[in-house]
Scaffold this active site. Structure first.
Site, PDB file in Angstrom:
ATOM      1  N   GLY A 174     -12.204   0.733  12.328  1.00 60.33           N
ATOM      2  CA  GLY A 174     -11.894   1.187  13.704  1.00 60.33           C
ATOM      3  C   GLY A 174     -13.105   1.401  14.594  1.00 60.33           C
ATOM      4  O   GLY A 174     -13.204   0.816  15.680  1.00 60.33           O
ATOM      5  N   ARG A 178      -2.518  -2.208  -3.387  1.00 60.73           N
ATOM      6  CA  ARG A 178      -3.759  -1.460  -3.137  1.00 60.73           C
ATOM      7  C   ARG A 178      -3.729  -0.253  -4.067  1.00 60.73           C
ATOM      8  O   ARG A 178      -2.724   0.456  -4.142  1.00 60.73           O
ATOM      9  CB  ARG A 178      -3.802  -0.997  -1.690  1.00 60.73           C
ATOM     10  CG  ARG A 178      -5.052  -0.209  -1.453  1.00 60.73           C
ATOM     11  CD  ARG A 178      -5.093   0.517  -0.158  1.00 60.73           C
ATOM     12  NE  ARG A 178      -6.379   1.200  -0.083  1.00 60.73           N
ATOM     13  CZ  ARG A 178      -6.528   2.376   0.475  1.00 60.73           C
ATOM     14  NH1 ARG A 178      -5.520   2.997   1.033  1.00 60.73           N
ATOM     15  NH2 ARG A 178      -7.713   2.932   0.508  1.00 60.73           N
ATOM     16  N   GLY A 203     -16.440   0.816  13.715  1.00 62.66           N
ATOM     17  CA  GLY A 203     -17.411  -0.278  13.556  1.00 62.66           C
ATOM     18  C   GLY A 203     -17.034  -1.525  14.325  1.00 62.66           C
ATOM     19  O   GLY A 203     -17.884  -2.220  14.878  1.00 62.66           O
ATOM     20  N   ASP A 260     -11.084  12.088  16.521  1.00 66.47           N
ATOM     21  CA  ASP A 260     -11.010  10.710  16.999  1.00 66.47           C
ATOM     22  C   ASP A 260     -12.234  10.359  17.848  1.00 66.47           C
ATOM     23  O   ASP A 260     -12.547  11.048  18.824  1.00 66.47           O
ATOM     24  CB  ASP A 260      -9.735  10.545  17.830  1.00 66.47           C
ATOM     25  CG  ASP A 260      -9.421   9.098  18.109  1.00 66.47           C
ATOM     26  OD1 ASP A 260      -8.467   8.577  17.517  1.00 66.47           O
ATOM     27  OD2 ASP A 260     -10.146   8.479  18.933  1.00 66.47           O
ATOM     28  N   ASN A 313       0.872  -1.168   0.000  1.00 68.22           N
ATOM     29  CA  ASN A 313       0.000   0.000   0.000  1.00 68.22           C
ATOM     30  C   ASN A 313       0.912   1.222   0.000  1.00 68.22           C
ATOM     31  O   ASN A 313       1.440   1.617   1.039  1.00 68.22           O
ATOM     32  CB  ASN A 313      -0.898  -0.038   1.242  1.00 68.22           C
ATOM     33  CG  ASN A 313      -1.867   1.120   1.287  1.00 68.22           C
ATOM     34  OD1 ASN A 313      -1.814   2.037   0.462  1.00 68.22           O
ATOM     35  ND2 ASN A 313      -2.763   1.098   2.260  1.00 68.22           N
ATOM     36  N   ASN A 327     -14.762  -1.606  16.989  1.00 64.02           N
ATOM     37  CA  ASN A 327     -14.478  -1.381  18.414  1.00 64.02           C
ATOM     38  C   ASN A 327     -15.541  -0.608  19.166  1.00 64.02           C
ATOM     39  O   ASN A 327     -15.674  -0.752  20.379  1.00 64.02           O
ATOM     40  CB  ASN A 327     -13.150  -0.618  18.553  1.00 64.02           C
ATOM     41  CG  ASN A 327     -11.995  -1.407  17.981  1.00 64.02           C
ATOM     42  OD1 ASN A 327     -11.676  -2.477  18.473  1.00 64.02           O
ATOM     43  ND2 ASN A 327     -11.387  -0.887  16.929  1.00 64.02           N
ATOM     44  N   GLY A 373     -14.400   4.129   9.949  1.00 67.93           N
ATOM     45  CA  GLY A 373     -13.066   4.407  10.494  1.00 67.93           C
ATOM     46  C   GLY A 373     -12.884   5.907  10.508  1.00 67.93           C
ATOM     47  O   GLY A 373     -13.838   6.647  10.764  1.00 67.93           O
ATOM     48  N   ASN A 374     -11.677   6.392  10.218  1.00 69.61           N
ATOM     49  CA  ASN A 374     -11.527   7.844  10.047  1.00 69.61           C
ATOM     50  C   ASN A 374     -12.327   8.289   8.839  1.00 69.61           C
ATOM     51  O   ASN A 374     -12.889   9.374   8.815  1.00 69.61           O
ATOM     52  CB  ASN A 374     -10.051   8.215   9.892  1.00 69.61           C
ATOM     53  CG  ASN A 374      -9.346   8.177  11.233  1.00 69.61           C
ATOM     54  OD1 ASN A 374      -9.857   8.687  12.225  1.00 69.61           O
ATOM     55  ND2 ASN A 374      -8.191   7.549  11.273  1.00 69.61           N
ATOM     56  N   GLY A 375     -12.325   7.438   7.821  1.00 69.38           N
ATOM     57  CA  GLY A 375     -13.225   7.624   6.690  1.00 69.38           C
ATOM     58  C   GLY A 375     -14.355   6.617   6.862  1.00 69.38           C
ATOM     59  O   GLY A 375     -14.133   5.511   7.347  1.00 69.38           O
ATOM     60  N   HIS A 408     -13.389   2.335  -0.421  1.00 73.51           N
ATOM     61  CA  HIS A 408     -13.333   1.258   0.593  1.00 73.51           C
ATOM     62  C   HIS A 408     -13.863  -0.061   0.035  1.00 73.51           C
ATOM     63  O   HIS A 408     -14.309  -0.928   0.787  1.00 73.51           O
ATOM     64  CB  HIS A 408     -14.166   1.573   1.851  1.00 73.51           C
ATOM     65  CG  HIS A 408     -13.767   2.808   2.597  1.00 73.51           C
ATOM     66  ND1 HIS A 408     -14.692   3.715   3.067  1.00 73.51           N
ATOM     67  CD2 HIS A 408     -12.566   3.278   2.973  1.00 73.51           C
ATOM     68  CE1 HIS A 408     -14.069   4.691   3.695  1.00 73.51           C
ATOM     69  NE2 HIS A 408     -12.761   4.452   3.647  1.00 73.51           N
ATOM     70  N   ARG A 430     -14.276  14.966   7.782  1.00 75.18           N
ATOM     71  CA  ARG A 430     -15.029  15.257   6.550  1.00 75.18           C
ATOM     72  C   ARG A 430     -16.512  15.389   6.855  1.00 75.18           C
ATOM     73  O   ARG A 430     -17.058  14.617   7.637  1.00 75.18           O
ATOM     74  CB  ARG A 430     -14.805  14.148   5.522  1.00 75.18           C
ATOM     75  CG  ARG A 430     -13.381  14.115   5.014  1.00 75.18           C
ATOM     76  CD  ARG A 430     -13.137  12.897   4.164  1.00 75.18           C
ATOM     77  NE  ARG A 430     -12.212  11.981   4.788  1.00 75.18           N
ATOM     78  CZ  ARG A 430     -11.976  10.742   4.373  1.00 75.18           C
ATOM     79  NH1 ARG A 430     -12.615  10.263   3.331  1.00 75.18           N
ATOM     80  NH2 ARG A 430     -11.103   9.980   4.991  1.00 75.18           N
ATOM     81  N   GLU A 488      -8.200  -5.789   4.664  1.00 79.09           N
ATOM     82  CA  GLU A 488      -8.038  -5.403   3.259  1.00 79.09           C
ATOM     83  C   GLU A 488      -6.824  -6.084   2.634  1.00 79.09           C
ATOM     84  O   GLU A 488      -6.847  -6.457   1.462  1.00 79.09           O
ATOM     85  CB  GLU A 488      -7.933  -3.880   3.159  1.00 79.09           C
ATOM     86  CG  GLU A 488      -9.286  -3.221   3.402  1.00 79.09           C
ATOM     87  CD  GLU A 488      -9.206  -1.759   3.754  1.00 79.09           C
ATOM     88  OE1 GLU A 488      -8.816  -1.452   4.907  1.00 79.09           O
ATOM     89  OE2 GLU A 488      -9.539  -0.906   2.907  1.00 79.09           O
TER      90      GLU A 488
HETATM   91  P1  ADP Z   1      -8.607   4.568   9.118  1.00 77.47           P
HETATM   92  O1  ADP Z   1      -9.832   4.944   8.374  1.00 77.47           O
HETATM   93  O2  ADP Z   1      -7.591   5.668   9.206  1.00 77.47           O
HETATM   94  O3  ADP Z   1      -8.023   3.215   8.732  1.00 77.47           O
HETATM   95  P2  ADP Z   1      -9.467   3.202  11.531  1.00 77.47           P
HETATM   96  O4  ADP Z   1     -10.249   2.176  10.817  1.00 77.47           O
HETATM   97  O5  ADP Z   1      -8.262   2.766  12.276  1.00 77.47           O
HETATM   98  O6  ADP Z   1      -9.096   4.439  10.622  1.00 77.47           O
HETATM   99  O7  ADP Z   1     -10.470   3.892  12.568  1.00 77.47           O
HETATM  100  C1  ADP Z   1     -10.102   4.977  13.383  1.00 77.47           C
HETATM  101  C2  ADP Z   1     -11.283   5.353  14.247  1.00 77.47           C
HETATM  102  O8  ADP Z   1     -11.625   4.225  15.070  1.00 77.47           O
HETATM  103  C3  ADP Z   1     -11.002   6.530  15.184  1.00 77.47           C
HETATM  104  O9  ADP Z   1     -12.080   7.446  15.187  1.00 77.47           O
HETATM  105  C4  ADP Z   1     -10.916   5.839  16.541  1.00 77.47           C
HETATM  106  O10 ADP Z   1     -11.321   6.683  17.582  1.00 77.47           O
HETATM  107  C5  ADP Z   1     -11.908   4.719  16.355  1.00 77.47           C
HETATM  108  N1  ADP Z   1     -11.712   3.709  17.404  1.00 77.47           N
HETATM  109  C6  ADP Z   1     -10.645   2.920  17.624  1.00 77.47           C
HETATM  110  N2  ADP Z   1     -10.812   2.202  18.759  1.00 77.47           N
HETATM  111  C7  ADP Z   1     -12.020   2.554  19.277  1.00 77.47           C
HETATM  112  C8  ADP Z   1     -12.760   2.199  20.431  1.00 77.47           C
HETATM  113  N3  ADP Z   1     -12.279   1.321  21.309  1.00 77.47           N
HETATM  114  N4  ADP Z   1     -13.969   2.764  20.618  1.00 77.47           N
HETATM  115  C9  ADP Z   1     -14.460   3.674  19.748  1.00 77.47           C
HETATM  116  N5  ADP Z   1     -13.805   4.064  18.643  1.00 77.47           N
HETATM  117  C10 ADP Z   1     -12.603   3.526  18.408  1.00 77.47           C
END
Ligand code: ADP
Length: 399
Positions: free
Chosen positions: A331, A90, A333, A282, A7, A335, A209-211, A179, A240, A384
């Site tokens: 992230g 990727r 979804g 975050d 990637n 966690n 995630g962030n996106g 994605h 965004r 991925e």
């Molecule tokens: P990217 O899109 O950069 O790959 P990720 O899939 O790693 O990002 O997701 C990042 C997001 O996941 C952040 O907003 C972070 O706060 C959230 N996140 C990670 N762990 C937790 C958690 N335990 N509870 C809630 N949100 C979480």
């Protein structure tokens, strides 16, 4: 079969070497600060973490360093480059030309270069990685796996905007979606969890995630998705905005206080949860402020994410006339069980009901549906790299 997955970003390269007979990751790592001072390569095997700082002026040198580590007598996992059966890249944007993953040779470079304008922050760097590998180990086949291709079979009514048709013809203005590799992976895994053929199930995949993007998956491909021509629309994200009235953009431009560049920054880097809360992009920071400090704007940021997520799920249920599964990944979804609980609350009418206790897990593959839920609600950690490796294997085995 050993597959190297790459990637390539603007100043970094993530890499993984997988043994596809067991789908085991043999070695994974990161080349960072390419072209900057203190560039470094770090890697992990069997839980052991290593890091080496070295001069990495460009992607070719970075990938050469990756190959050195892979074949290193002490840390390596192969003795010879010929043990790499194929390289999977990727690749963000495939435009309308690449509807599927593809084996790539030097002959494809001009066609790939033509796509750069569609994803100027990503495609040029992805391409540099492809070119470097074609030069470094020309004997090994390369496959490109596009973030857009899983969405490439959306019906016209889902991908067209109600803008003058000439914009589509002249500039390629349409929904492409992103994605795709993640949506594809979790939808396939959902079919496996349901024990049903992938082509026969309807799934709503929520990559958060962030996106963030949600997809409606039917007949084995995406039929609609929340990201569009760019990665700014749909559900509010870390920085965004997600969907908002485009009239706001022309209105702000007319004030004279903004330029096209500053507006781009505003909706791409300064909006979403960060813009609304004024705290952070975050999810963990926002939740902490909203719940522990009762911060109103942090709570509003959460409300906007949950509310808009619900609207997309409702929309996709309407479009597909129901669904067999709703899947959360990435992230947030995977966690954020609190996010899942909020989004799924009050959707019993639509056939969605989670078991609140089962839902209290982070980062695990689990069915969180209540027994009476008509739609299975699943948490499936995305992978991925594995999906890219699988596609790479499939295309190179056929050859
Ligand atoms: P990217 O899109 O950069 O790959 P990720 O899939 O790693 O990002 O997701 C990042 C997001 O996941 C952040 O907003 C972070 O706060 C959230 N996140 C990670 N762990 C937790 C958690 N335990 N509870 C809630 N949100 C979480």
């Amino acid at each position: 079969m050993k597959i190297l997955v790459l990637n390539s970003g603007s100043s970094s390269i993530k890499f993984q070497m997988l043994d596809m007979s067991s789908e085991e990751v043999l070695l994974r790592g990161l080349v960072e600060r390419i072209g900057l001072e203190e560039s470094a390569i770090s890697w992990k095997t069997d839980g052991d973490q290593h890091k080496k700082t070295l001069q990495i002026p460009g992607h070719k040198e970075g990938l050469s360093a990756v190959l050195d580590i892979l074949t290193d007598s002490e840390h390596g996992v192969i003795s010879d480059f010929n043990e790499i059966d194929a390289v999977g890249h990727r690749y963000v944007h495939g435009g309308e030309e690449y509807k599927d993953s593809a084996v790539v040779t030097a002959e494809d470079i001009p066609a790939l270069e033509k796509l750069n304008h569609l994803a100027p922050l990503h495609n040029p760097h992805n391409l540099v990685g492809v070119k470097a590998m074609l030069e470094l180990i020309p004997q090994v086949p390369n496959v490109i796996v596009f973030d857009t291709s899983f969405h490439s079979r959306m019906p016209e009514k889902a991908y067209m905007y109600a803008l003058p048709y000439e914009l589509y013809e002249q500039y390629g203005i349409r929904r492409y979606g992103f994605h795709g590799t993640s949506h594809h992976y979790v939808a396939l895994e959902a079919a496996a969890m349901l024990g049903r053929p992938f082509e026969e199930i309807k799934v709503i995949t929520c990559h958060m995630g962030n996106g963030t993007s949600f997809s409606a998956v039917q007949n084995g491909h995406s039929v609609d998705t929340s990201l569009g021509f760019s990665t700014m629309c749909g559900i509010p994200m870390g920085t965004r905005a997600g969907d908002f009235d485009p009239g706001i953009l022309t209105h702000l431009l007319n004030t004279g206080d903004f330029t096209p560049e500053s507006l781009h920054d505003l909706i791409y880097k300064k909006s979403g949860m960060l813009g609304v809360s004024g705290i952070s992009s975050d999810m963990r920071d926002i939740e902490q402020k909203a719940w522990n400090e009762k911060d109103k704007r942090a709570q509003l940021a959460l409300d906007l994410v949950h509310y808009n997520a619900k609207k997309f799920i409702g929309g996709y249920l309407a479009v597909m006339n129901g669904a067999d599964a709703l899947v959360f990944t990435a992230g947030i979804g995977e966690n954020g069980w609190e996010t899942r609980e909020e989004i799924c609350s009050g959707m019993e009418f639509l056939g969605i009901k989670i078991d609140k206790e089962k839902n209290k897990v982070r980062g695990k593959r689990v069915d969180i549906s209540a027994p009476e839920s008509r739609i299975k609600v699943l948490v499936i950690p995305t992978n991925e790299e594995l999906m890219i490796a699988k596609e790479t294997l499939e295309l190179t085995q056929e050859k």
